[in-house]
Design a protein around this motif. Sequence first.
Motif, PDB file in Angstrom:
ATOM      1  N   UNK A  27     -75.918  -4.880  -1.240  1.00 25.58           N
ATOM      2  CA  UNK A  27     -76.130  -4.684  -2.666  1.00 25.58           C
ATOM      3  C   UNK A  27     -77.127  -5.691  -3.182  1.00 25.58           C
ATOM      4  N   UNK A  28     -77.616  -5.425  -4.369  1.00 21.95           N
ATOM      5  CA  UNK A  28     -78.571  -6.334  -5.004  1.00 21.95           C
ATOM      6  C   UNK A  28     -78.009  -6.765  -6.349  1.00 21.95           C
ATOM      7  N   UNK A  29     -78.348  -7.967  -6.770  1.00 23.07           N
ATOM      8  CA  UNK A  29     -79.147  -8.963  -6.080  1.00 23.07           C
ATOM      9  C   UNK A  29     -78.340  -9.682  -5.003  1.00 23.07           C
ATOM     10  N   UNK A  75     -96.168  -6.610   7.099  1.00 29.61           N
ATOM     11  CA  UNK A  75     -95.250  -6.281   8.185  1.00 29.61           C
ATOM     12  C   UNK A  75     -94.081  -7.255   8.191  1.00 29.61           C
ATOM     13  N   UNK A  76     -93.060  -6.883   8.926  1.00 30.32           N
ATOM     14  CA  UNK A  76     -91.896  -7.745   9.076  1.00 30.32           C
ATOM     15  C   UNK A  76     -92.260  -9.003   9.863  1.00 30.32           C
ATOM     16  N   UNK A  83     -89.199 -25.902  -2.370  1.00 31.54           N
ATOM     17  CA  UNK A  83     -88.817 -24.657  -1.704  1.00 31.54           C
ATOM     18  C   UNK A  83     -89.697 -23.521  -2.200  1.00 31.54           C
ATOM     19  N   UNK A  84     -89.814 -22.508  -1.367  1.00 26.69           N
ATOM     20  CA  UNK A  84     -90.525 -21.288  -1.726  1.00 26.69           C
ATOM     21  C   UNK A  84     -89.499 -20.255  -2.156  1.00 26.69           C
ATOM     22  N   UNK A  85     -89.798 -19.490  -3.201  1.00 22.88           N
ATOM     23  CA  UNK A  85     -88.927 -18.401  -3.627  1.00 22.88           C
ATOM     24  C   UNK A  85     -89.643 -17.092  -3.332  1.00 22.88           C
ATOM     25  N   UNK A  86     -89.025 -16.269  -2.489  1.00 19.61           N
ATOM     26  CA  UNK A  86     -89.568 -14.950  -2.170  1.00 19.61           C
ATOM     27  C   UNK A  86     -88.672 -13.896  -2.783  1.00 19.61           C
ATOM     28  N   UNK A  87     -89.277 -12.933  -3.432  1.00 11.58           N
ATOM     29  CA  UNK A  87     -88.525 -11.839  -4.041  1.00 11.58           C
ATOM     30  C   UNK A  87     -88.910 -10.558  -3.313  1.00 11.58           C
ATOM     31  N   UNK A  88     -87.928  -9.977  -2.657  1.00 14.89           N
ATOM     32  CA  UNK A  88     -88.186  -8.798  -1.845  1.00 14.89           C
ATOM     33  C   UNK A  88     -87.481  -7.582  -2.437  1.00 14.89           C
ATOM     34  N   UNK A  89     -88.259  -6.580  -2.761  1.00 13.85           N
ATOM     35  CA  UNK A  89     -87.728  -5.342  -3.303  1.00 13.85           C
ATOM     36  C   UNK A  89     -87.153  -4.527  -2.156  1.00 13.85           C
ATOM     37  N   UNK A  90     -85.903  -4.107  -2.270  1.00 15.99           N
ATOM     38  CA  UNK A  90     -85.273  -3.339  -1.206  1.00 15.99           C
ATOM     39  C   UNK A  90     -85.833  -1.925  -1.119  1.00 15.99           C
ATOM     40  N   UNK A  91     -86.650  -1.535  -2.072  1.00 14.50           N
ATOM     41  CA  UNK A  91     -87.288  -0.216  -2.012  1.00 14.50           C
ATOM     42  C   UNK A  91     -88.637  -0.272  -1.311  1.00 14.50           C
ATOM     43  N   UNK A  92     -89.070  -1.469  -0.947  1.00 16.78           N
ATOM     44  CA  UNK A  92     -90.288  -1.667  -0.177  1.00 16.78           C
ATOM     45  C   UNK A  92     -89.905  -1.634   1.306  1.00 16.78           C
ATOM     46  N   UNK A  93     -90.780  -1.129   2.156  1.00 17.01           N
ATOM     47  CA  UNK A  93     -90.446  -0.984   3.584  1.00 17.01           C
ATOM     48  C   UNK A  93     -90.064  -2.304   4.239  1.00 17.01           C
ATOM     49  N   UNK A  94     -90.853  -3.358   4.016  1.00 12.91           N
ATOM     50  CA  UNK A  94     -90.574  -4.644   4.651  1.00 12.91           C
ATOM     51  C   UNK A  94     -89.294  -5.258   4.074  1.00 12.91           C
ATOM     52  N   UNK A  95     -89.123  -5.195   2.764  1.00 11.28           N
ATOM     53  CA  UNK A  95     -87.903  -5.705   2.133  1.00 11.28           C
ATOM     54  C   UNK A  95     -86.671  -4.968   2.631  1.00 11.28           C
ATOM     55  N   UNK A  96     -86.776  -3.656   2.767  1.00 15.11           N
ATOM     56  CA  UNK A  96     -85.654  -2.864   3.255  1.00 15.11           C
ATOM     57  C   UNK A  96     -85.339  -3.195   4.711  1.00 15.11           C
ATOM     58  N   UNK A 117     -81.817  -4.724   5.864  1.00 13.71           N
ATOM     59  CA  UNK A 117     -81.000  -4.051   6.879  1.00 13.71           C
ATOM     60  C   UNK A 117     -80.640  -5.018   8.000  1.00 13.71           C
ATOM     61  N   UNK A 118     -81.599  -5.811   8.444  1.00 13.63           N
ATOM     62  CA  UNK A 118     -81.349  -6.784   9.516  1.00 13.63           C
ATOM     63  C   UNK A 118     -80.284  -7.795   9.097  1.00 13.63           C
TER      64      UNK A 118
END
Length: 140
Positions: A105-107, A38-39, A82-95, A99-100
Amino acid sequence: MKENLLRFFKEDGLTVLIVVLIVAVYAYLRTPGDTFASLTELDARLAAGQPTIVEFYANNCSICLLNKPKVDQLERDLSGQATVLRLNVKDNVGLALATRWSVNGVPTFFVLNGAGDVVYARAGAPDIEGLKAAVAAAHP
């Protein structure tokens, strides 16, 4: 049967080889990404007290694929800092987070301080030195 197979590889062998190489390179460069239920879970991770680099990407983005080795190296260089998080914009939480944060555009890269506040943002190919400097500035 054997003759047809030999003729096929004589005529189309190079094409088959190229396709196999492209698939292998894509499989190597494909980013698995981080997944969150979840977000709210993602927000808690972002405010966990350690600087975080967030990369928004898509696996059909050529710039994302080409720069994956640089981001992998950055993750190794900043291990423990540091932590590196990679979020796919095609995943609900990443999208939802994209949006927020008005990601168009990516990356797109963001650096957050330990409190979860954005201290650096950049769209396009990663500026590795800029990301490192932002992490150093965000480190308590």
